[in-house]
Write a protein that holds these residues in place. Structure first.
Motif, PDB file in Angstrom:
ATOM      1  N   VAL A  65       1.193  -1.391   3.453  1.00  0.00           N
ATOM      2  CA  VAL A  65       1.375  -0.086   2.825  1.00  0.00           C
ATOM      3  C   VAL A  65       2.304  -0.229   1.625  1.00  0.00           C
ATOM      4  CG1 VAL A  65       2.219   2.249   3.237  1.00  0.00           C
ATOM      5  CG2 VAL A  65       1.101   0.997   5.063  1.00  0.00           C
ATOM      6  N   ASP A  66       2.027   0.494   0.541  1.00  0.00           N
ATOM      7  CA  ASP A  66       2.915   0.381  -0.623  1.00  0.00           C
ATOM      8  C   ASP A  66       3.858   1.571  -0.786  1.00  0.00           C
ATOM      9  OD1 ASP A  66       1.320   2.381  -1.775  1.00  0.00           O
ATOM     10  OD2 ASP A  66       1.239   1.406  -3.719  1.00  0.00           O
ATOM     11  N   VAL A  67       3.850   2.526   0.150  1.00  0.00           N
ATOM     12  CA  VAL A  67       4.761   3.673   0.093  1.00  0.00           C
ATOM     13  C   VAL A  67       5.347   3.918   1.480  1.00  0.00           C
ATOM     14  CG1 VAL A  67       3.561   4.820  -1.804  1.00  0.00           C
ATOM     15  CG2 VAL A  67       2.918   5.350   0.546  1.00  0.00           C
ATOM     16  N   GLU A  72      12.374   0.798   4.910  1.00  0.00           N
ATOM     17  CA  GLU A  72      11.837  -0.050   5.979  1.00  0.00           C
ATOM     18  C   GLU A  72      10.345   0.179   6.194  1.00  0.00           C
ATOM     19  OE1 GLU A  72      16.025   0.127   6.025  1.00  0.00           O
ATOM     20  OE2 GLU A  72      14.673   1.814   6.311  1.00  0.00           O
ATOM     21  N   ASP A  73       9.877   1.408   5.949  1.00  0.00           N
ATOM     22  CA  ASP A  73       8.453   1.721   6.120  1.00  0.00           C
ATOM     23  C   ASP A  73       7.571   1.038   5.073  1.00  0.00           C
ATOM     24  OD1 ASP A  73       8.898   3.373   8.289  1.00  0.00           O
ATOM     25  OD2 ASP A  73       8.798   5.230   7.132  1.00  0.00           O
ATOM     26  N   VAL A  74       8.116   0.831   3.882  1.00  0.00           N
ATOM     27  CA  VAL A  74       7.335   0.236   2.798  1.00  0.00           C
ATOM     28  C   VAL A  74       6.978  -1.199   3.182  1.00  0.00           C
ATOM     29  CG1 VAL A  74       7.345  -0.419   0.360  1.00  0.00           C
ATOM     30  CG2 VAL A  74       8.452   1.703   1.083  1.00  0.00           C
ATOM     31  N   ALA A  75       5.739  -1.576   2.952  1.00  0.00           N
ATOM     32  CA  ALA A  75       5.199  -2.905   3.254  1.00  0.00           C
ATOM     33  C   ALA A  75       5.001  -3.126   4.753  1.00  0.00           C
ATOM     34  CB  ALA A  75       6.030  -4.024   2.643  1.00  0.00           C
ATOM     35  N   LYS A  76       4.944  -2.050   5.545  1.00  0.00           N
ATOM     36  CA  LYS A  76       4.552  -2.208   6.950  1.00  0.00           C
ATOM     37  C   LYS A  76       3.150  -2.793   6.941  1.00  0.00           C
ATOM     38  CE  LYS A  76       4.237   0.179  11.382  1.00  0.00           C
ATOM     39  NZ  LYS A  76       3.941  -1.043  12.030  1.00  0.00           N
ATOM     40  N   ALA A  77       2.916  -3.753   7.798  1.00  0.00           N
ATOM     41  CA  ALA A  77       1.681  -4.527   7.702  1.00  0.00           C
ATOM     42  C   ALA A  77       0.955  -4.627   9.036  1.00  0.00           C
ATOM     43  CB  ALA A  77       2.001  -5.930   7.203  1.00  0.00           C
ATOM     44  N   ILE A  88      -9.860   0.046   2.530  1.00  0.00           N
ATOM     45  CA  ILE A  88      -8.436   0.373   2.574  1.00  0.00           C
ATOM     46  C   ILE A  88      -8.108   1.386   1.486  1.00  0.00           C
ATOM     47  CG2 ILE A  88      -7.705  -1.759   3.690  1.00  0.00           C
ATOM     48  CD1 ILE A  88      -6.814  -2.768   0.883  1.00  0.00           C
ATOM     49  N   HIS A  89      -7.151   2.231   1.789  1.00  0.00           N
ATOM     50  CA  HIS A  89      -6.718   3.312   0.912  1.00  0.00           C
ATOM     51  C   HIS A  89      -5.935   2.765  -0.279  1.00  0.00           C
ATOM     52  CE1 HIS A  89      -4.502   6.999  -0.217  1.00  0.00           C
ATOM     53  NE2 HIS A  89      -5.588   7.606   0.253  1.00  0.00           N
ATOM     54  N   ASP A  90      -5.827   3.557  -1.340  1.00  0.00           N
ATOM     55  CA  ASP A  90      -5.143   3.070  -2.540  1.00  0.00           C
ATOM     56  C   ASP A  90      -3.629   3.005  -2.391  1.00  0.00           C
ATOM     57  OD1 ASP A  90      -4.607   5.812  -2.738  1.00  0.00           O
ATOM     58  OD2 ASP A  90      -4.962   5.884  -4.902  1.00  0.00           O
ATOM     59  N   HIS A  91      -3.070   3.461  -1.284  1.00  0.00           N
ATOM     60  CA  HIS A  91      -1.653   3.231  -1.014  1.00  0.00           C
ATOM     61  C   HIS A  91      -1.476   1.994  -0.133  1.00  0.00           C
ATOM     62  CE1 HIS A  91       0.273   6.424  -3.129  1.00  0.00           C
ATOM     63  NE2 HIS A  91      -0.451   7.367  -2.535  1.00  0.00           N
ATOM     64  N   SER A  92      -2.477   1.122  -0.155  1.00  0.00           N
ATOM     65  CA  SER A  92      -2.455  -0.107   0.620  1.00  0.00           C
ATOM     66  C   SER A  92      -2.893  -1.281  -0.244  1.00  0.00           C
ATOM     67  CB  SER A  92      -3.417  -0.022   1.809  1.00  0.00           C
ATOM     68  OG  SER A  92      -3.163   1.090   2.605  1.00  0.00           O
ATOM     69  N   TYR A  93      -2.471  -2.450   0.187  1.00  0.00           N
ATOM     70  CA  TYR A  93      -2.940  -3.706  -0.404  1.00  0.00           C
ATOM     71  C   TYR A  93      -3.495  -4.577   0.707  1.00  0.00           C
ATOM     72  CZ  TYR A  93      -0.361  -2.849  -4.744  1.00  0.00           C
ATOM     73  OH  TYR A  93       0.093  -2.320  -5.925  1.00  0.00           O
ATOM     74  N   ALA A  94      -4.521  -5.333   0.385  1.00  0.00           N
ATOM     75  CA  ALA A  94      -4.982  -6.402   1.260  1.00  0.00           C
ATOM     76  C   ALA A  94      -4.369  -7.684   0.706  1.00  0.00           C
ATOM     77  CB  ALA A  94      -6.498  -6.495   1.261  1.00  0.00           C
ATOM     78  N   PHE A  95      -3.633  -8.402   1.530  1.00  0.00           N
ATOM     79  CA  PHE A  95      -3.072  -9.694   1.134  1.00  0.00           C
ATOM     80  C   PHE A  95      -4.023 -10.764   1.654  1.00  0.00           C
ATOM     81  CE2 PHE A  95       0.026 -13.223   2.150  1.00  0.00           C
ATOM     82  CZ  PHE A  95       0.153 -13.653   0.840  1.00  0.00           C
ATOM     83  N   THR A 128       8.428   3.372  -3.084  1.00  0.00           N
ATOM     84  CA  THR A 128       7.210   2.689  -3.515  1.00  0.00           C
ATOM     85  C   THR A 128       7.474   1.210  -3.722  1.00  0.00           C
ATOM     86  OG1 THR A 128       6.549   4.712  -4.658  1.00  0.00           O
ATOM     87  CG2 THR A 128       5.361   2.714  -5.240  1.00  0.00           C
ATOM     88  N   LEU A 129       6.528   0.397  -3.291  1.00  0.00           N
ATOM     89  CA  LEU A 129       6.620  -1.055  -3.438  1.00  0.00           C
ATOM     90  C   LEU A 129       6.426  -1.463  -4.890  1.00  0.00           C
ATOM     91  CD1 LEU A 129       6.752  -3.746  -1.810  1.00  0.00           C
ATOM     92  CD2 LEU A 129       4.264  -3.687  -1.780  1.00  0.00           C
TER      93      LEU A 129
END
Length: 195
Positions: A65-67, A72-77, A88-95, A128-129
């Protein structure tokens, strides 16, 4: 992390796009509320006709998640272990990477990682990340066999702590049954013969 893989941003979808079946998806909010370290099934689907315009996490990607309301919540994976791609939603990234996805997800839960990522979170109305800086975080990368070993240990521990059918809840239930058995044995007295 940027040298270990690439980050692919999701695309926006709305509540109106949800369906009972269709394109499997992970909404960033579900990562906070539903998913743990890894998942192999989704709980949400999108209308099939919007599928071509979406971006997807592939099996083995880590979705983050990027928000977030807190830093601590930011970048929960969550490691995506399913057999098919998920939107995946636009507030997310796939690594996307070649590591054990659960290993990456576990690393991202550590206090050490949190201390690193706080440097790359913009503290505005919504935290925001900042991906450019975030991608510079160096994570430990043991060989794949060691990653797999670490994941196996942490998965067992997670099951002991959280699985309702195993682990601590099952142990508590077993001890309760044991207590009841011994209580009943200790408090059962022979009946007096009638005089």
């Amino acid at each position: 992390m940027g040298e270990l893989g690439q980050f692919i941003r999701g695309r926006r979808f709305t509540k109106a796009d949800y369906a009972d079946e269709g394109v499997p998806c992970i909404h960033y909010g579900e990562i906070y509320t539903h998913y743990g370290t890894a998942a192999d099934e989704v709980i949400s689907y999108l209308r099939p006709e919007i599928g071509a315009g979406l971006r997807y996490a592939e099996p083995g990607d880590v979705v983050l998640v990027d928000v977030g309301e807190t830093v601590e919540d930011v970048a929960k994976a969550v490691a995506w272990l399913g057999v098919e791609p998920v939107a995946i939603h636009d507030h997310s990234y796939a690594f996307r990477h070649d590591l054990n996805p659960s290993y990456v997800s576990y690393v991202m839960q550590t206090d050490w990682f949190t201390r690193q990522k706080v440097k790359y979170v913009a503290r505005t109305k919504v935290n925001t990340l900042l991906l450019e800086g975030f991608s510079k975080i160096a994570i430990p990368v043991p060989d794949r066999g060691e990653q797999d070993r670490i994941v196996a240990i942490l998965d067992k521990f997670d099951a002991l702590v959280n699985d309702l059918s195993a682990g601590l809840p099952a142990e508590i239930a077993a001890r309760r049954r044991q207590y009841e058995f011994y209580r009943d044995r200790l408090l059962t007295f022979p009946e007096k013969a009638a005089a």
